[in-house]
Design a protein around this motif. Structure first.
Motif, PDB file in Angstrom:
ATOM      1  N   LEU A  25       0.813  -1.216   0.000  1.00  0.00           N
ATOM      2  CA  LEU A  25       0.000   0.000   0.000  1.00  0.00           C
ATOM      3  C   LEU A  25       0.848   1.268   0.000  1.00  0.00           C
ATOM      4  CD1 LEU A  25      -2.823  -0.919   2.532  1.00  0.00           C
ATOM      5  CD2 LEU A  25      -2.909  -0.969   0.048  1.00  0.00           C
ATOM      6  N   LEU A  26       2.143   1.135  -0.273  1.00  0.00           N
ATOM      7  CA  LEU A  26       3.063   2.269  -0.173  1.00  0.00           C
ATOM      8  C   LEU A  26       2.605   3.467  -1.000  1.00  0.00           C
ATOM      9  CD1 LEU A  26       5.723   3.535   0.755  1.00  0.00           C
ATOM     10  CD2 LEU A  26       6.833   2.421  -1.169  1.00  0.00           C
ATOM     11  N   ASN A  27       2.223   3.254  -2.260  1.00  0.00           N
ATOM     12  CA  ASN A  27       1.815   4.370  -3.113  1.00  0.00           C
ATOM     13  C   ASN A  27       0.610   5.103  -2.541  1.00  0.00           C
ATOM     14  OD1 ASN A  27       3.825   3.827  -4.940  1.00  0.00           O
ATOM     15  ND2 ASN A  27       2.532   2.530  -6.214  1.00  0.00           N
ATOM     16  N   TYR A  28      -0.377   4.356  -2.059  1.00  0.00           N
ATOM     17  CA  TYR A  28      -1.574   4.982  -1.502  1.00  0.00           C
ATOM     18  C   TYR A  28      -1.273   5.730  -0.216  1.00  0.00           C
ATOM     19  CZ  TYR A  28      -4.046   2.160  -4.898  1.00  0.00           C
ATOM     20  OH  TYR A  28      -4.477   1.597  -6.064  1.00  0.00           O
ATOM     21  N   ILE A  29      -0.438   5.139   0.625  1.00  0.00           N
ATOM     22  CA  ILE A  29      -0.090   5.768   1.902  1.00  0.00           C
ATOM     23  C   ILE A  29       0.664   7.074   1.661  1.00  0.00           C
ATOM     24  CG2 ILE A  29       1.307   5.509   3.995  1.00  0.00           C
ATOM     25  CD1 ILE A  29       0.569   2.485   3.858  1.00  0.00           C
ATOM     26  N   VAL A  30       1.611   7.058   0.733  1.00  0.00           N
ATOM     27  CA  VAL A  30       2.367   8.276   0.428  1.00  0.00           C
ATOM     28  C   VAL A  30       1.437   9.339  -0.141  1.00  0.00           C
ATOM     29  CG1 VAL A  30       4.172   9.244  -1.031  1.00  0.00           C
ATOM     30  CG2 VAL A  30       4.566   7.104   0.169  1.00  0.00           C
ATOM     31  N   ALA A  31       0.536   8.946  -1.042  1.00  0.00           N
ATOM     32  CA  ALA A  31      -0.397   9.904  -1.632  1.00  0.00           C
ATOM     33  C   ALA A  31      -1.299  10.524  -0.564  1.00  0.00           C
ATOM     34  CB  ALA A  31      -1.236   9.228  -2.706  1.00  0.00           C
ATOM     35  N   ILE A  32      -1.855   9.702   0.310  1.00  0.00           N
ATOM     36  CA  ILE A  32      -2.723  10.211   1.376  1.00  0.00           C
ATOM     37  C   ILE A  32      -1.937  11.115   2.317  1.00  0.00           C
ATOM     38  CG2 ILE A  32      -4.057   9.515   3.402  1.00  0.00           C
ATOM     39  CD1 ILE A  32      -4.881   7.002   1.755  1.00  0.00           C
ATOM     40  N   TYR A  33      -0.709  10.731   2.628  1.00  0.00           N
ATOM     41  CA  TYR A  33       0.154  11.537   3.504  1.00  0.00           C
ATOM     42  C   TYR A  33       0.396  12.918   2.897  1.00  0.00           C
ATOM     43  CZ  TYR A  33       4.390  12.990   5.959  1.00  0.00           C
ATOM     44  OH  TYR A  33       5.316  13.696   6.661  1.00  0.00           O
ATOM     45  N   LEU A  34       0.759  12.954   1.616  1.00  0.00           N
ATOM     46  CA  LEU A  34       1.035  14.232   0.970  1.00  0.00           C
ATOM     47  C   LEU A  34      -0.218  15.101   0.865  1.00  0.00           C
ATOM     48  CD1 LEU A  34       3.473  13.047  -1.819  1.00  0.00           C
ATOM     49  CD2 LEU A  34       4.030  14.330   0.256  1.00  0.00           C
ATOM     50  N   ILE A  35      -1.344  14.499   0.556  1.00  0.00           N
ATOM     51  CA  ILE A  35      -2.602  15.257   0.487  1.00  0.00           C
ATOM     52  C   ILE A  35      -2.945  15.816   1.860  1.00  0.00           C
ATOM     53  CG2 ILE A  35      -5.093  15.022   0.149  1.00  0.00           C
ATOM     54  CD1 ILE A  35      -4.375  12.983  -2.100  1.00  0.00           C
ATOM     55  N   THR A  36      -2.785  15.004   2.899  1.00  0.00           N
ATOM     56  CA  THR A  36      -3.089  15.455   4.255  1.00  0.00           C
ATOM     57  C   THR A  36      -2.184  16.612   4.663  1.00  0.00           C
ATOM     58  OG1 THR A  36      -3.772  13.214   4.835  1.00  0.00           O
ATOM     59  CG2 THR A  36      -3.308  14.712   6.656  1.00  0.00           C
ATOM     60  N   LEU A  37      -0.883  16.502   4.370  1.00  0.00           N
ATOM     61  CA  LEU A  37       0.032  17.586   4.703  1.00  0.00           C
ATOM     62  C   LEU A  37      -0.319  18.859   3.939  1.00  0.00           C
ATOM     63  CD1 LEU A  37       3.548  15.913   4.928  1.00  0.00           C
ATOM     64  CD2 LEU A  37       1.996  16.552   6.760  1.00  0.00           C
ATOM     65  N   GLY A  38      -0.702  18.708   2.688  1.00  0.00           N
ATOM     66  CA  GLY A  38      -1.095  19.868   1.898  1.00  0.00           C
ATOM     67  C   GLY A  38      -2.323  20.562   2.461  1.00  0.00           C
ATOM     68  N   VAL A  39      -3.323  19.781   2.837  1.00  0.00           N
ATOM     69  CA  VAL A  39      -4.546  20.354   3.415  1.00  0.00           C
ATOM     70  C   VAL A  39      -4.236  21.030   4.745  1.00  0.00           C
ATOM     71  CG1 VAL A  39      -6.793  19.770   4.404  1.00  0.00           C
ATOM     72  CG2 VAL A  39      -6.104  18.785   2.217  1.00  0.00           C
ATOM     73  N   LEU A  40      -3.436  20.378   5.586  1.00  0.00           N
ATOM     74  CA  LEU A  40      -3.080  20.974   6.876  1.00  0.00           C
ATOM     75  C   LEU A  40      -2.301  22.276   6.664  1.00  0.00           C
ATOM     76  CD1 LEU A  40      -2.050  17.850   8.980  1.00  0.00           C
ATOM     77  CD2 LEU A  40      -4.108  19.248   9.234  1.00  0.00           C
ATOM     78  N   GLY A  41      -1.427  22.296   5.665  1.00  0.00           N
ATOM     79  CA  GLY A  41      -0.658  23.500   5.369  1.00  0.00           C
ATOM     80  C   GLY A  41      -1.556  24.627   4.913  1.00  0.00           C
ATOM     81  N   LEU A  42      -2.536  24.325   4.069  1.00  0.00           N
ATOM     82  CA  LEU A  42      -3.467  25.351   3.595  1.00  0.00           C
ATOM     83  C   LEU A  42      -4.341  25.888   4.725  1.00  0.00           C
ATOM     84  CD1 LEU A  42      -4.592  23.843   0.182  1.00  0.00           C
ATOM     85  CD2 LEU A  42      -3.161  25.853   0.556  1.00  0.00           C
TER      86      LEU A  42
END
Length: 47
Positions: A25-42
């Protein structure tokens, strides 16, 4: 007594543990992680 927990280290820890448990699940986990960090940053939650 005030307990202040940052979200980013908790998300990172959870993603790391999930990758260790289910490496396929590495690709999905990395994608979700990056999306979450982006939303938190915004939204202005700390980095």
């Amino acid at each position: 007594m005030t307990l202040h927990i940052e979200l980013v280290p908790l998300i990172s820890l959870g993603a790391g543990i999930a990758i260790l448990i289910v490496p396929k699940l590495l690709n999905y986990i990395v994608a979700i992680y990056l999306i979450t960090l982006g939303v938190l940053g915004l939204l202005g939650y700390g980095f």
